[in-house]
Design an enzyme around this catalytic site. Structure first.
Site, PDB file in Angstrom:
ATOM      1  N   HIS A  13       0.809  -1.231   0.000  1.00 26.93           N
ATOM      2  CA  HIS A  13       0.000   0.000   0.000  1.00 26.93           C
ATOM      3  C   HIS A  13       0.837   1.275   0.000  1.00 26.93           C
ATOM      4  O   HIS A  13       0.312   2.359  -0.253  1.00 26.93           O
ATOM      5  CB  HIS A  13      -0.949   0.012   1.204  1.00 26.93           C
ATOM      6  CG  HIS A  13      -0.291   0.322   2.507  1.00 26.93           C
ATOM      7  ND1 HIS A  13       0.576  -0.563   3.126  1.00 26.93           N
ATOM      8  CD2 HIS A  13      -0.359   1.413   3.313  1.00 26.93           C
ATOM      9  CE1 HIS A  13       1.001  -0.022   4.254  1.00 26.93           C
ATOM     10  NE2 HIS A  13       0.448   1.171   4.392  1.00 26.93           N
ATOM     11  N   GLY A  15       3.504   1.609  -2.026  1.00 27.53           N
ATOM     12  CA  GLY A  15       4.100   1.733  -3.355  1.00 27.53           C
ATOM     13  C   GLY A  15       3.254   2.577  -4.287  1.00 27.53           C
ATOM     14  O   GLY A  15       2.158   3.031  -3.927  1.00 27.53           O
ATOM     15  N   SER A 109       1.940  -8.392 -14.675  1.00 24.85           N
ATOM     16  CA  SER A 109       2.637  -7.528 -15.624  1.00 24.85           C
ATOM     17  C   SER A 109       2.497  -8.105 -17.020  1.00 24.85           C
ATOM     18  O   SER A 109       2.377  -9.321 -17.201  1.00 24.85           O
ATOM     19  CB  SER A 109       4.121  -7.444 -15.252  1.00 24.85           C
ATOM     20  OG  SER A 109       4.882  -6.926 -16.313  1.00 24.85           O
ATOM     21  N   SER A 110       2.548  -7.224 -18.016  1.00 21.88           N
ATOM     22  CA  SER A 110       2.458  -7.676 -19.401  1.00 21.88           C
ATOM     23  C   SER A 110       3.651  -8.525 -19.817  1.00 21.88           C
ATOM     24  O   SER A 110       3.608  -9.202 -20.844  1.00 21.88           O
ATOM     25  CB  SER A 110       2.346  -6.473 -20.340  1.00 21.88           C
ATOM     26  OG  SER A 110       3.481  -5.635 -20.212  1.00 21.88           O
ATOM     27  N   CYS A 111       4.727  -8.518 -19.015  1.00 24.40           N
ATOM     28  CA  CYS A 111       5.906  -9.307 -19.371  1.00 24.40           C
ATOM     29  C   CYS A 111       5.672 -10.812 -19.225  1.00 24.40           C
ATOM     30  O   CYS A 111       6.532 -11.615 -19.583  1.00 24.40           O
ATOM     31  CB  CYS A 111       7.117  -8.878 -18.554  1.00 24.40           C
ATOM     32  SG  CYS A 111       7.039  -9.322 -16.804  1.00 24.40           S
ATOM     33  N   TYR A 138      11.310 -12.147 -13.362  1.00 20.52           N
ATOM     34  CA  TYR A 138      10.114 -11.503 -12.836  1.00 20.52           C
ATOM     35  C   TYR A 138       8.866 -12.096 -13.491  1.00 20.52           C
ATOM     36  O   TYR A 138       7.857 -12.378 -12.817  1.00 20.52           O
ATOM     37  CB  TYR A 138      10.193  -9.998 -13.101  1.00 20.52           C
ATOM     38  CG  TYR A 138       9.019  -9.202 -12.599  1.00 20.52           C
ATOM     39  CD1 TYR A 138       8.835  -8.963 -11.242  1.00 20.52           C
ATOM     40  CD2 TYR A 138       8.091  -8.649 -13.480  1.00 20.52           C
ATOM     41  CE1 TYR A 138       7.762  -8.221 -10.779  1.00 20.52           C
ATOM     42  CE2 TYR A 138       7.020  -7.898 -13.027  1.00 20.52           C
ATOM     43  CZ  TYR A 138       6.857  -7.685 -11.677  1.00 20.52           C
ATOM     44  OH  TYR A 138       5.798  -6.947 -11.224  1.00 20.52           O
ATOM     45  N   LYS A 142       5.560 -14.007 -11.785  1.00 20.22           N
ATOM     46  CA  LYS A 142       4.193 -13.527 -11.954  1.00 20.22           C
ATOM     47  C   LYS A 142       3.292 -14.582 -12.606  1.00 20.22           C
ATOM     48  O   LYS A 142       2.107 -14.689 -12.288  1.00 20.22           O
ATOM     49  CB  LYS A 142       4.184 -12.231 -12.771  1.00 20.22           C
ATOM     50  CG  LYS A 142       4.665 -11.024 -11.974  1.00 20.22           C
ATOM     51  CD  LYS A 142       3.762 -10.756 -10.776  1.00 20.22           C
ATOM     52  CE  LYS A 142       4.166  -9.550  -9.980  1.00 20.22           C
ATOM     53  NZ  LYS A 142       3.281  -9.335  -8.809  1.00 20.22           N
ATOM     54  N   PRO A 165      -1.431  -5.463 -15.877  1.00 15.09           N
ATOM     55  CA  PRO A 165      -1.302  -4.116 -16.416  1.00 15.09           C
ATOM     56  C   PRO A 165      -0.186  -4.008 -17.437  1.00 15.09           C
ATOM     57  O   PRO A 165       0.799  -4.752 -17.384  1.00 15.09           O
ATOM     58  CB  PRO A 165      -0.979  -3.268 -15.186  1.00 15.09           C
ATOM     59  CG  PRO A 165      -0.309  -4.220 -14.244  1.00 15.09           C
ATOM     60  CD  PRO A 165      -0.952  -5.569 -14.495  1.00 15.09           C
ATOM     61  N   HIS A 181      11.759   2.142 -14.105  1.00 17.69           N
ATOM     62  CA  HIS A 181      11.329   1.811 -15.456  1.00 17.69           C
ATOM     63  C   HIS A 181      11.609   2.991 -16.389  1.00 17.69           C
ATOM     64  O   HIS A 181      12.004   4.069 -15.963  1.00 17.69           O
ATOM     65  CB  HIS A 181       9.843   1.450 -15.461  1.00 17.69           C
ATOM     66  CG  HIS A 181       9.549   0.146 -14.795  1.00 17.69           C
ATOM     67  ND1 HIS A 181       9.025   0.053 -13.523  1.00 17.69           N
ATOM     68  CD2 HIS A 181       9.730  -1.130 -15.215  1.00 17.69           C
ATOM     69  CE1 HIS A 181       8.885  -1.216 -13.195  1.00 17.69           C
ATOM     70  NE2 HIS A 181       9.297  -1.966 -14.202  1.00 17.69           N
ATOM     71  N   ARG A 211       5.967   0.780 -26.974  1.00 19.67           N
ATOM     72  CA  ARG A 211       5.477   0.508 -25.628  1.00 19.67           C
ATOM     73  C   ARG A 211       4.152   1.217 -25.384  1.00 19.67           C
ATOM     74  O   ARG A 211       3.861   2.263 -25.961  1.00 19.67           O
ATOM     75  CB  ARG A 211       6.499   0.959 -24.576  1.00 19.67           C
ATOM     76  CG  ARG A 211       7.779   0.155 -24.530  1.00 19.67           C
ATOM     77  CD  ARG A 211       7.548  -1.258 -24.019  1.00 19.67           C
ATOM     78  NE  ARG A 211       8.800  -2.010 -23.946  1.00 19.67           N
ATOM     79  CZ  ARG A 211       9.300  -2.728 -24.937  1.00 19.67           C
ATOM     80  NH1 ARG A 211       8.662  -2.786 -26.100  1.00 19.67           N
ATOM     81  NH2 ARG A 211      10.432  -3.393 -24.790  1.00 19.67           N
TER      82      ARG A 211
END
Length: 317
Positions: A13, A15, A109-111, A138, A142, A165, A181, A211
């Site tokens: 919370h 971040g 994450s989209s990764c 990472y 995820k 996201p 980032h 991106r």
């Protein structure tokens, strides 16, 4: 509708994403939000998380906690990025299941999608190809979180949903050049260069990768949408459905910060994935859509940066 008095635990919370979710829920009238700082609760500690859940008894868990960073951080600290993220999410997911919590929102994450997957990225492309090597640690962590939530949904029938996201940015972002980032790193670089007589700004790669960027307040609204609705599937992309080249992003940030100098592209540095555009039609079909355009979001982020520039500290890994 979700009860506005429901006890909602937001992991992470403090971040950028977690704090945006907290602020958004508070504005919408949610009165029973709880969180614990990393100094109070180490989410990597399984026993500590179980005891916290047993004591606080949250009714909903929103997992916005993670070790995050850009290409450099992912490359330099692969073990921390895979192990600590798995520890954090596994402890939260399992403690929620064991505690009888019916609703869990997992942020990824989209990764997680393959490096060379067709564009735009659809949810069904998960696990259909090789990951981008610069952040696979990472991504793998995820993916396991997504699959754990899917397994709980399948086996126990609980409303555990994963939101993926696109690249997020906004107020309370990380501007440390070693771990940030691309977008916040550019804001800091262009600002510092402007302050130094419009010195040249050197940026990684060729500038040709494309991106997509989502303002963090829009992400928070997507989380509230998932909170207040029982989404029919286990995985949803969250983004704008629009992208631009890194070079176009740099020019936009240069204009907003007022930098007048040269941009130098260091092609010896990696570009990362050629393109990462999210297909957000599933969320659109359900009724959620982003509201903040890119220039508006970058301006708000730069304004926040200017207000807090003297407080920004380097992050130690």
């Amino acid at each position: 509708m979700m009860n506005k008095n429901a006890k909602i635990y937001i992991a992470g919370h403090n971040g950028m994403v977690g704090s945006a979710i907290w602020r958004t829920l508070a504005v919408k009238g949610y009165t029973n939000l709880i969180g614990a700082s990393s100094a109070t609760l180490d989410l990597r500690n399984q026993q500590a998380v179980k005891e916290y859940f047993a004591q606080e008894k949250p009714e909903v868990v929103i997992d916005a906690a993670a070790r995050v960073g850009g290409i450099l951080a992912n490359n330099d600290y692969p073990y921390q990025f895979i192990m600590e993220n798995m520890q954090i999410q596994n402890n939260l997911i399992d403690s929620a299941l064991q505690g009888g919590i019916e609703k869990f929102i997992f942020l990824g994450s989209s990764c997680i999608y393959p490096k060379l997957a067709p564009q735009p990225l659809k949810e069904e492309y998960l696990l259909t190809g090789d990951l981008e090597p610069t952040n696979e640690w990472y991504a793998i962590a995820k993916i396991t979180g997504v699959k754990a939530c899917q397994a709980i949904r399948k086996q126990f029938g609980k409303d555990y949903v994963s939101l993926m996201p696109t690249n997020l940015y906004g107020t309370y972002d990380n501007f440390d050049l070693n771990t940030s980032h691309v977008l916040p790193a550019m804001i800091r670089k262009f600002h510092v260069a402007k302050e130094n007589n419009n010195a040249p700004v050197t940026l990684w790669g060729s500038g040709t990768p494309m991106r997509e960027f989502l303002f963090v307040n829009d992400m928070a609204e997507a989380v509230v949408f998932a909170l207040e609705n029982k989404l029919p599937d286990y995985l949803y992309n969250v983004g704008t459905g629009k992208d631009l080249t890194i070079k176009e992003l740099a020019e936009t940030i240069k204009k907003i910060t007022g930098h007048q100098g040269e941009i130098i592209w260091d092609s010896t540095k990696p570009d990362g994935t050629p393109r990462k555009l999210m297909d957000v039609s599933k969320m659109h079909d359900l009724g959620w859509k982003h509201q903040v355009n890119l220039e508006e979001g970058i301006q708000a982020t730069y304004d926040w940066f200017l207000e807090h520039v003297n407080e920004i500290k380097e992050v130690k890994m």
